[in-house]
Motif scaffolding. Structure first.
Motif, PDB file in Angstrom:
ATOM      1  N   SER A  55       0.826  -1.209   0.000  1.00 17.02           N
ATOM      2  CA  SER A  55       0.000   0.000   0.000  1.00 17.02           C
ATOM      3  C   SER A  55       0.864   1.265   0.000  1.00 17.02           C
ATOM      4  CB  SER A  55      -0.914   0.007   1.232  1.00 17.02           C
ATOM      5  OG  SER A  55      -1.604   1.234   1.323  1.00 17.02           O
ATOM      6  N   PRO A  56       0.553   2.231  -0.855  1.00 13.87           N
ATOM      7  CA  PRO A  56       1.311   3.494  -0.854  1.00 13.87           C
ATOM      8  C   PRO A  56       1.125   4.291   0.436  1.00 13.87           C
ATOM      9  CG  PRO A  56      -0.600   3.645  -2.310  1.00 13.87           C
ATOM     10  CD  PRO A  56      -0.485   2.207  -1.897  1.00 13.87           C
ATOM     11  N   ASN A  57       0.081   4.001   1.180  1.00 16.52           N
ATOM     12  CA  ASN A  57      -0.142   4.730   2.436  1.00 16.52           C
ATOM     13  C   ASN A  57       0.962   4.484   3.462  1.00 16.52           C
ATOM     14  OD1 ASN A  57      -2.524   5.651   1.331  1.00 16.52           O
ATOM     15  ND2 ASN A  57      -3.796   4.132   2.368  1.00 16.52           N
ATOM     16  N   PHE A  58       1.665   3.348   3.328  1.00 15.46           N
ATOM     17  CA  PHE A  58       2.737   3.013   4.273  1.00 15.46           C
ATOM     18  C   PHE A  58       4.099   3.018   3.597  1.00 15.46           C
ATOM     19  CE2 PHE A  58      -1.197   0.807   5.452  1.00 15.46           C
ATOM     20  CZ  PHE A  58      -1.433   1.380   6.696  1.00 15.46           C
ATOM     21  N   PHE A  59       4.212   3.707   2.472  1.00 17.86           N
ATOM     22  CA  PHE A  59       5.447   3.693   1.691  1.00 17.86           C
ATOM     23  C   PHE A  59       6.631   4.228   2.506  1.00 17.86           C
ATOM     24  CE2 PHE A  59       8.501   5.746  -1.126  1.00 17.86           C
ATOM     25  CZ  PHE A  59       8.786   4.731  -2.012  1.00 17.86           C
TER      26      PHE A  59
END
Length: 585
Positions: A55-59
């Protein structure tokens, strides 16, 4: 020869068919439940791991922690799922309610419910394994987040300040930082509590030092409290604008981290990264199971304060006392058990005892063998140790919780029943045998049970003399009522006789009644030949459901379970089907 090989192959095929049939009856339902539970655990882990790994939210968190973040969060969701379940198998009132009475719910469901403690242990081990992975991964995460391993600047030029968890400003080393955050403190408290619970639950501790097991198991309260506050500090930042978004006026906002982490000033990065803290969720997962468990404990408390009247205390041979009691509104099925607490002996200790009275009697009773401090003190206060008469007001207050359902109460749902008791494991069947006698002599036309085999395996004849007296009474009264063919008794002594007992057996060899037990059924010496017994019963009752009920050591349980699987069907449909049931307390 060729014929010998063909015969061996045929026997192997027949044996395989028997095992398959037995496995379907005795193993398939529980393995379906266990398999479904395991699939859910694995699926949750894969889903959560993939979410935090892609997920890009946790990149930006992945830049610092790499795969460790996913390895920490994957088992976390597994822990949450099993926290919902861990208390349910020990809610005895709930299980008894689901078991119901009669033929609803189905027999298969009841037999699965009888595995409640096995499932409780499986859930506990899943929590332990997941917790170990979670702790190790977070130890690594703390080290990474402290900057002890610098980021390779030639790969990622820009990491926003908001991507850094709100750790304390004083960060001397990873070990210290573990004990100054809410997650670190509660996490280690949870781990210690879990370690103490598990180590005190091994069979040796549980049987030899029950008090240690009892008290340390209540550390689950510490475990749940620690879990509820584990996410209190909200250390996990979640990016909220990782995708580009275009409004009606043409304005574009967003911060794709894969691109913006290299060059935040380019056109593809119209906004700065925005973060919020992940909200605590542990408390929500534990709430359903905790509410049910609290209701369970409230029911137990209400029962514990209800008055119990001791109407008779009988001293039996072999250091055994019988306690007959009455309680308003109390009713139990044959084979059920209760928990007993005597505050004047031990305030917090509750001990399980199988009911030895039948539902048809106007009282309920238990037999207590004096084998420890608790039972010795109970007998002394009741006057059963020295036979001293006591007035009602002199007797100790007894609290009762129950009754609770067990496998034995289902014996009446089978056409043929096999009761196998080893040592003290014979106690659950006293109630069943009494109830069978009452149903037969009172002309119960709805009795589904047509034949009952009883096997008693004990080391010496004097071990349970009270039960031998009960068997003698039941056998005699059934014979007088013309029901002698209904009950088939087999008694096995596994230890040698003393010289005087052996001589008495020799002198009375031709007598009608057995010299040791006084029964018409003769006593066998040694261990049962289960292969022959199962073969005989399967032939005597073709196409019949035979319920096998056992209480005793696990080694014998394993052997009986194996024989039930092996002799079910025996390769065709003209043999009996053996349904295995084991008592669990």
């Amino acid at each position: 020869s060729r014929y010998t090989v063909t015969a061996l192959r045929s026997e192997c095929r027949t044996r395989e068919q028997r095992m398959v049939s037995g496995l379907v009856i005795n193993e398939l339902p529980k393995w379906l439940v266990f398999g479904a539970w395991m699939i859910i655990n694995v699926s949750l882990f894969i889903y959560q791991f993939n979410l935090f790994q892609t997920s890009p939210n946790f990149f930006y968190m992945r830049i610092r922690t790499r795969e460790a973040l996913a390895f920490a969060r994957g088992p976390a969701i597994v822990i949450h799922f099993n926290i919902i379940l861990i208390l349910l198998p020990v809610c005895r009132n709930l299980i008894s309610l689901i078991r119901g009475t009669g033929r609803c719910p189905p027999r298969t469901v009841k037999r699965i419910l009888d595995k409640n403690l096995t499932f409780h242990k499986a859930i506990a081990w899943m929590i332990i394994a997941s917790s170990a992975m979670h702790v190790i991964a977070h130890w690594y995460n703390y080290e990474r987040l402290l900057g002890l391993n610098e980021l390779p600047s030639y790969i990622y030029e820009f990491v926003p300040d908001g991507a850094q968890p709100p750790l304390p400003t004083v960060q001397p080393d990873p070990v210290t930082i573990c004990f100054v955050t809410a997650a670190g403190i509660t996490g280690h408290i949870i781990t210690v509590a879990l370690f103490l619970i598990i180590t005190s639950s091994v069979e040796f501790i549980r049987r030899s030092f029950f008090e240690i097991f009892w008290y340390t198991h209540h550390l689950f309260i510490v475990f749940l409290l620690g879990l509820a506050f584990h996410q209190y500090q909200q250390l996990l930042p979640v990016q909220t604008n990782s995708a580009l978004e275009t409004f009606e006026n043409g304005t574009v906002v967003g911060h794709p981290p894969e691109v913006c982490s290299v060059d935040p000033g380019q056109e593809a990065c119209p906004s700065g990264a925005e973060f919020i803290a992940a909200r605590p969720t542990s408390w929500a997962y534990m709430l359903p199971g905790l509410i049910i468990y609290i209701i369970e404990r409230l029911i137990r408390f209400v029962r514990s304060v209800q008055r119990v009247a001791v109407i008779k205390v009988i001293k039996h041979p072999s250091k055994t006392i019988e306690i007959q009691m009455k309680k308003k509104g109390f009713f139990a099925e044959a084979g059920q058990y209760i928990f007993v607490n005597v505050p004047s002996v031990a305030w917090f200790e509750w001990h399980p005892f199988t009911l030895t009275s039948a539902p048809e009697e106007d009282y309920f009773s238990i037999h207590v063998r004096l084998v420890g401090d608790w039972t010795d003190e109970l007998a002394r206060q009741l006057g059963g140790e020295d036979g001293q008469f006591k007035q009602a007001w002199e007797l100790p207050r007894i609290a009762i919780d129950g009754p609770f359902g067990t496998a034995s109460e289902d014996v009446f749902e089978h056409e043929v029943g096999m009761l196998v008791g080893a040592g003290i494991g014979v106690t659950p069947f006293a109630s069943v045998l009494k109830s069978v006698f009452y149903k037969l002599t009172q002309g119960n036309t709805t009795l589904h049970l047509k034949k009952l085999y009883f096997f008693w395996i004990c080391p010496e004849p004097t071990a349970f003399e009270w039960f031998a007296d009960l068997l003698t009474s039941v056998e005699q009264q059934m014979s007088e009522n013309g029901k002698s063919d209904f009950l088939d008794i087999h008694i096995y002594l596994t230890r040698g006789l003393k010289d005087k007992d052996a001589f008495a057996v020799y002198l009375q060899e031709g007598e009608e009644r057995d010299a040791i037990t006084g029964l018409q059924a003769k006593t066998h010496f040694g261990r049962p030949d289960w292969a022959r017994l199962f073969d005989d019963i399967s032939l005597a009752h073709p196409k019949t459901a035979v319920g096998v009920f056992f209480c005793g050591p696990s080694v014998l349980s394993h052997n009986l379970h194996k024989f039930c699987n092996e002799y079910t069907g025996k390769g065709d449909n003209n043999r009996a089907r053996f349904y295995y049931n084991k008592e669990n307390f």
